[in-house]
Design a protein around this motif. Structure first.
Motif, PDB file in Angstrom:
ATOM      1  N   TRP A  12       0.831  -1.207   0.000  1.00  0.00           N
ATOM      2  CA  TRP A  12       0.000   0.000   0.000  1.00  0.00           C
ATOM      3  C   TRP A  12       0.864   1.254   0.000  1.00  0.00           C
ATOM      4  O   TRP A  12       0.525   2.253  -0.638  1.00  0.00           O
ATOM      5  CB  TRP A  12      -0.954   0.019   1.194  1.00  0.00           C
ATOM      6  CG  TRP A  12      -2.141  -0.876   1.015  1.00  0.00           C
ATOM      7  CD1 TRP A  12      -2.464  -1.966   1.762  1.00  0.00           C
ATOM      8  CD2 TRP A  12      -3.177  -0.758   0.029  1.00  0.00           C
ATOM      9  NE1 TRP A  12      -3.622  -2.536   1.289  1.00  0.00           N
ATOM     10  CE2 TRP A  12      -4.082  -1.812   0.236  1.00  0.00           C
ATOM     11  CE3 TRP A  12      -3.410   0.133  -1.013  1.00  0.00           C
ATOM     12  CZ2 TRP A  12      -5.213  -1.995  -0.563  1.00  0.00           C
ATOM     13  CZ3 TRP A  12      -4.534  -0.053  -1.807  1.00  0.00           C
ATOM     14  CH2 TRP A  12      -5.415  -1.105  -1.578  1.00  0.00           C
ATOM     15  N   ALA A  13       1.992   1.211   0.718  1.00  0.00           N
ATOM     16  CA  ALA A  13       2.896   2.369   0.733  1.00  0.00           C
ATOM     17  C   ALA A  13       3.457   2.617  -0.674  1.00  0.00           C
ATOM     18  O   ALA A  13       3.501   3.757  -1.139  1.00  0.00           O
ATOM     19  CB  ALA A  13       4.023   2.153   1.741  1.00  0.00           C
ATOM     20  N   ASN A  43       3.963   1.318  -8.658  1.00  0.00           N
ATOM     21  CA  ASN A  43       3.080   0.168  -8.804  1.00  0.00           C
ATOM     22  C   ASN A  43       3.773  -1.133  -9.154  1.00  0.00           C
ATOM     23  O   ASN A  43       3.264  -2.205  -8.837  1.00  0.00           O
ATOM     24  CB  ASN A  43       1.964   0.498  -9.788  1.00  0.00           C
ATOM     25  CG  ASN A  43       1.000   1.486  -9.181  1.00  0.00           C
ATOM     26  OD1 ASN A  43       0.547   1.292  -8.052  1.00  0.00           O
ATOM     27  ND2 ASN A  43       0.702   2.560  -9.891  1.00  0.00           N
ATOM     28  N   ASP A  44       4.935  -1.074  -9.789  1.00  0.00           N
ATOM     29  CA  ASP A  44       5.669  -2.323 -10.052  1.00  0.00           C
ATOM     30  C   ASP A  44       6.070  -2.981  -8.729  1.00  0.00           C
ATOM     31  O   ASP A  44       5.922  -4.194  -8.550  1.00  0.00           O
ATOM     32  CB  ASP A  44       6.911  -2.059 -10.900  1.00  0.00           C
ATOM     33  CG  ASP A  44       6.570  -1.676 -12.330  1.00  0.00           C
ATOM     34  OD1 ASP A  44       5.438  -1.957 -12.774  1.00  0.00           O
ATOM     35  OD2 ASP A  44       7.435  -1.099 -13.009  1.00  0.00           O
ATOM     36  N   LEU A  65      -6.314  -3.138  -7.940  1.00  0.00           N
ATOM     37  CA  LEU A  65      -6.111  -1.689  -8.031  1.00  0.00           C
ATOM     38  C   LEU A  65      -4.779  -1.349  -8.697  1.00  0.00           C
ATOM     39  O   LEU A  65      -4.704  -0.427  -9.522  1.00  0.00           O
ATOM     40  CB  LEU A  65      -6.161  -1.056  -6.640  1.00  0.00           C
ATOM     41  CG  LEU A  65      -7.519  -1.007  -5.968  1.00  0.00           C
ATOM     42  CD1 LEU A  65      -7.381  -0.419  -4.562  1.00  0.00           C
ATOM     43  CD2 LEU A  65      -8.513  -0.191  -6.785  1.00  0.00           C
ATOM     44  N   VAL A  66      -3.740  -2.091  -8.343  1.00  0.00           N
ATOM     45  CA  VAL A  66      -2.416  -1.832  -8.922  1.00  0.00           C
ATOM     46  C   VAL A  66      -2.420  -2.142 -10.415  1.00  0.00           C
ATOM     47  O   VAL A  66      -1.910  -1.357 -11.231  1.00  0.00           O
ATOM     48  CB  VAL A  66      -1.337  -2.656  -8.180  1.00  0.00           C
ATOM     49  CG1 VAL A  66      -0.037  -2.681  -8.948  1.00  0.00           C
ATOM     50  CG2 VAL A  66      -1.106  -2.083  -6.795  1.00  0.00           C
ATOM     51  N   LEU A  67      -2.994  -3.273 -10.789  1.00  0.00           N
ATOM     52  CA  LEU A  67      -3.051  -3.631 -12.210  1.00  0.00           C
ATOM     53  C   LEU A  67      -3.871  -2.610 -12.990  1.00  0.00           C
ATOM     54  O   LEU A  67      -3.516  -2.246 -14.121  1.00  0.00           O
ATOM     55  CB  LEU A  67      -3.631  -5.035 -12.375  1.00  0.00           C
ATOM     56  CG  LEU A  67      -2.759  -6.164 -11.801  1.00  0.00           C
ATOM     57  CD1 LEU A  67      -3.540  -7.476 -11.778  1.00  0.00           C
ATOM     58  CD2 LEU A  67      -1.462  -6.306 -12.570  1.00  0.00           C
ATOM     59  N   LYS A  68      -4.936  -2.119 -12.397  1.00  0.00           N
ATOM     60  CA  LYS A  68      -5.756  -1.075 -13.033  1.00  0.00           C
ATOM     61  C   LYS A  68      -4.922   0.190 -13.219  1.00  0.00           C
ATOM     62  O   LYS A  68      -4.948   0.807 -14.287  1.00  0.00           O
ATOM     63  CB  LYS A  68      -6.992  -0.788 -12.177  1.00  0.00           C
ATOM     64  CG  LYS A  68      -7.906   0.261 -12.773  1.00  0.00           C
ATOM     65  CD  LYS A  68      -9.107   0.505 -11.880  1.00  0.00           C
ATOM     66  CE  LYS A  68      -9.990   1.609 -12.439  1.00  0.00           C
ATOM     67  NZ  LYS A  68     -11.105   1.924 -11.541  1.00  0.00           N
ATOM     68  N   ALA A  69      -4.170   0.577 -12.187  1.00  0.00           N
ATOM     69  CA  ALA A  69      -3.324   1.774 -12.269  1.00  0.00           C
ATOM     70  C   ALA A  69      -2.252   1.624 -13.342  1.00  0.00           C
ATOM     71  O   ALA A  69      -1.826   2.614 -13.941  1.00  0.00           O
ATOM     72  CB  ALA A  69      -2.683   2.062 -10.912  1.00  0.00           C
ATOM     73  N   GLN A  70      -1.817   0.401 -13.599  1.00  0.00           N
ATOM     74  CA  GLN A  70      -0.805   0.138 -14.620  1.00  0.00           C
ATOM     75  C   GLN A  70      -1.406   0.036 -16.024  1.00  0.00           C
ATOM     76  O   GLN A  70      -0.675  -0.144 -16.992  1.00  0.00           O
ATOM     77  CB  GLN A  70      -0.054  -1.160 -14.300  1.00  0.00           C
ATOM     78  CG  GLN A  70       0.790  -1.085 -13.053  1.00  0.00           C
ATOM     79  CD  GLN A  70       1.367  -2.436 -12.668  1.00  0.00           C
ATOM     80  OE1 GLN A  70       0.733  -3.473 -12.837  1.00  0.00           O
ATOM     81  NE2 GLN A  70       2.582  -2.425 -12.152  1.00  0.00           N
ATOM     82  N   GLY A  71      -2.735   0.108 -16.120  1.00  0.00           N
ATOM     83  CA  GLY A  71      -3.391   0.019 -17.417  1.00  0.00           C
ATOM     84  C   GLY A  71      -3.532  -1.399 -17.933  1.00  0.00           C
ATOM     85  O   GLY A  71      -3.808  -1.614 -19.114  1.00  0.00           O
ATOM     86  N   ARG A  72      -3.388  -2.371 -17.056  1.00  0.00           N
ATOM     87  CA  ARG A  72      -3.494  -3.787 -17.438  1.00  0.00           C
ATOM     88  C   ARG A  72      -4.925  -4.252 -17.169  1.00  0.00           C
ATOM     89  O   ARG A  72      -5.201  -4.960 -16.211  1.00  0.00           O
ATOM     90  CB  ARG A  72      -2.453  -4.585 -16.668  1.00  0.00           C
ATOM     91  CG  ARG A  72      -1.044  -4.168 -17.093  1.00  0.00           C
ATOM     92  CD  ARG A  72       0.030  -4.511 -16.112  1.00  0.00           C
ATOM     93  NE  ARG A  72       0.150  -5.925 -15.825  1.00  0.00           N
ATOM     94  CZ  ARG A  72       0.960  -6.406 -14.882  1.00  0.00           C
ATOM     95  NH1 ARG A  72       1.713  -5.585 -14.165  1.00  0.00           N
ATOM     96  NH2 ARG A  72       1.019  -7.694 -14.657  1.00  0.00           N
TER      97      ARG A  72
END
Length: 135
Positions: free
Chosen positions: A39-40, A47-48, A73-80
């Motif tokens: 989360w940090a 995001n990686d 959420l991370v994958l969404k932020a990466q556009g995946r």
């Protein structure tokens, strides 16, 4: 007769905060540690690295809704998009399987996950159907 002053300032005990800089967080050794550091990283758009920590959390506890949702959420932020949709779908499956005991938390995470799935696949959160069918 003497009354207590309802406007008297109360002392506030300050809690020790957890550092948000992921570089200041000790190397994780458990699920909570990987989630905290993930989360940090995510909060700093790293995001990686967040993905690595959330995947490590899932390796330790595959049925953890928090880890699965965070990964989405991370994958969404990466556009995946397709991977993010799958992560959110897995979170919904875990919720439907009763992996979270608190009903309110389950409902909230279910709506959020479905909203992300809808947004990624349809371009709109479009939660009316989910909300009315689950109430």
């Amino acid at each position: 007769m003497k009354f207590a002053n309802p406007f008297k300032k109360k002392s506030i005990k300050k809690a020790e905060s957890i550092p948000l800089d992921p570089n200041e967080i000790p190397e994780p050794t458990d699920l909570a540690g990987y989630l905290r550091r993930g989360w940090a990283y995510h909060s700093r758009a790293q995001n990686d690295r967040a993905e690595q920590d959330f995947r490590q959390a899932l390796a330790l506890a595959p049925d953890t809704v928090d880890s699965q949702y965070a990964l989405g959420l991370v994958l969404k932020a990466q556009g995946r998009k397709s991977e993010a949709i799958e992560a959110f779908k897995k979170a919904v499956e875990l919720l439907d399987a009763g992996k979270v005991e608190d009903h309110s938390t389950t409902e909230m995470l279910h709506r959020l996950s479905m909203g992300h799935i809808n947004e990624l696949s349809l371009g709109d959160w479009n939660l009316e159907e989910q909300i009315w069918h689950r109430i």
